[in-house]
Design a protein around this motif. Structure first.
Motif, PDB file in Angstrom:
ATOM      1  N   ILE A  83       0.830  -1.209   0.000  1.00  0.00           N
ATOM      2  CA  ILE A  83       0.000   0.000   0.000  1.00  0.00           C
ATOM      3  C   ILE A  83       0.865   1.260   0.000  1.00  0.00           C
ATOM      4  N   ARG A  84       0.438   2.263  -0.773  1.00  0.00           N
ATOM      5  CA  ARG A  84       1.048   3.596  -0.721  1.00  0.00           C
ATOM      6  C   ARG A  84      -0.077   4.602  -0.493  1.00  0.00           C
ATOM      7  N   LYS A  85       0.069   5.446   0.529  1.00  0.00           N
ATOM      8  CA  LYS A  85      -0.922   6.464   0.827  1.00  0.00           C
ATOM      9  C   LYS A  85      -0.278   7.836   0.696  1.00  0.00           C
ATOM     10  N   MET A  86      -1.010   8.737   0.031  1.00  0.00           N
ATOM     11  CA  MET A  86      -0.530  10.105  -0.125  1.00  0.00           C
ATOM     12  C   MET A  86      -1.624  11.081   0.279  1.00  0.00           C
ATOM     13  N   LEU A  87      -1.198  12.253   0.746  1.00  0.00           N
ATOM     14  CA  LEU A  87      -2.111  13.350   1.039  1.00  0.00           C
ATOM     15  C   LEU A  87      -1.799  14.481   0.081  1.00  0.00           C
ATOM     16  N   LEU A  88      -2.835  15.112  -0.460  1.00  0.00           N
ATOM     17  CA  LEU A  88      -2.673  16.252  -1.347  1.00  0.00           C
ATOM     18  C   LEU A  88      -3.143  17.479  -0.585  1.00  0.00           C
ATOM     19  N   THR A  99      -5.027   9.726  -1.330  1.00  0.00           N
ATOM     20  CA  THR A  99      -4.960   8.647  -2.317  1.00  0.00           C
ATOM     21  C   THR A  99      -4.441   7.388  -1.644  1.00  0.00           C
ATOM     22  N   ILE A 100      -5.005   6.262  -2.051  1.00  0.00           N
ATOM     23  CA  ILE A 100      -4.575   4.949  -1.562  1.00  0.00           C
ATOM     24  C   ILE A 100      -4.341   4.082  -2.790  1.00  0.00           C
ATOM     25  N   PHE A 101      -3.117   3.596  -2.945  1.00  0.00           N
ATOM     26  CA  PHE A 101      -2.751   2.791  -4.103  1.00  0.00           C
ATOM     27  C   PHE A 101      -2.298   1.422  -3.632  1.00  0.00           C
ATOM     28  N   GLN A 107      -5.022  -1.098  -7.715  1.00  0.00           N
ATOM     29  CA  GLN A 107      -6.253  -0.352  -7.466  1.00  0.00           C
ATOM     30  C   GLN A 107      -5.900   0.985  -6.828  1.00  0.00           C
ATOM     31  N   LEU A 108      -6.502   2.046  -7.374  1.00  0.00           N
ATOM     32  CA  LEU A 108      -6.265   3.404  -6.888  1.00  0.00           C
ATOM     33  C   LEU A 108      -7.575   3.996  -6.391  1.00  0.00           C
ATOM     34  N   LYS A 109      -7.517   4.565  -5.198  1.00  0.00           N
ATOM     35  CA  LYS A 109      -8.659   5.288  -4.649  1.00  0.00           C
ATOM     36  C   LYS A 109      -8.228   6.729  -4.440  1.00  0.00           C
ATOM     37  N   ILE A 110      -9.019   7.659  -4.960  1.00  0.00           N
ATOM     38  CA  ILE A 110      -8.800   9.084  -4.717  1.00  0.00           C
ATOM     39  C   ILE A 110     -10.017   9.564  -3.944  1.00  0.00           C
TER      40      ILE A 110
END
Length: 191
Positions: A83-88, A99-101, A107-110
């Motif tokens: 899992i990779r999680k980012m904050l914009l 975002t969760i990839f 699978q990508l969730k925005i």
């Protein structure tokens, strides 16, 4: 009488055990070793994430096509094997998107922090360098209105729409614009 004594002793034993557990957790020896273990585990991922160039990630092209990537600062908060999680964050530092990839299933969730799910699909992995440039929007079917000679005043600005009123030199409202942020559509109304 025996039942009351036994139930009272049982309650007393449960309370003292709970209090002992609280004191054991609050002791300085236990918290320092626990924090050290957690900080060591998190530290390994955070150090790698801090050095990462997000434009080279496989999910960046999809994120940039769904949100205005140039308006946000990307911050990788978690980068593990799966899992990779980012904050914009916007210019004021407020988190607008998360975002969760999933690296194995692609699978990508925005997620818009104020509006809910924006995107939730399996993506085809392609490097950001090969991403197609965004085409300019088609010309509007109605003629555009020149509002440069008017004074703009934002009446309301929420997560979905922004309403702006344009006034003339005599401070009379002449035009009103409604911007739908998700689609970028603008409607101009003559008052």
């Amino acid at each position: 009488m025996k039942k009351q004594i036994i139930s009272t002793l049982g309650a007393l034993m449960l309370t003292t055990g709970a209090l002992h557990g609280i004191n054991a957790e609050a002791s300085p020896n236990n918290t320092s070793s626990h924090k050290a273990a957690v900080s060591h585990y998190q530290g390994g991922y955070n150090n790698q994430a801090a050095k990462m160039d997000v434009t080279k990630l496989p999910e960046y092209a999809t994120i940039a096509s769904k949100v205005n990537a140039s308006a946000f600062n990307f911050r990788v908060v978690e980068d593990q094997k799966v899992i990779r999680k980012m904050l914009l964050n916007d210019a004021q530092g407020r988190t607008q998107y998360k975002t969760i990839f999933n690296k194995t299933t692609k699978q990508l969730k925005i997620i818009n922090t104020r509006g809910g799910m924006v995107f939730n699909q399996v993506i085809k992995e392609k490097p950001a360098a090969q991403a197609k440039p965004v085409k300019p929007a088609a010309k509007p079917s109605q003629p555009s209105t020149d509002l440069s000679s008017y004074t703009a005043r934002v009446v309301s600005d929420n997560y979905n729409t922004r309403v702006t009123v344009y006034t003339d030199a005599q401070n009379r409202a002449q035009y009103k614009t409604i911007l739908v942020k998700r689609t970028g559509a603008v409607k101009t109304i003559r008052l």
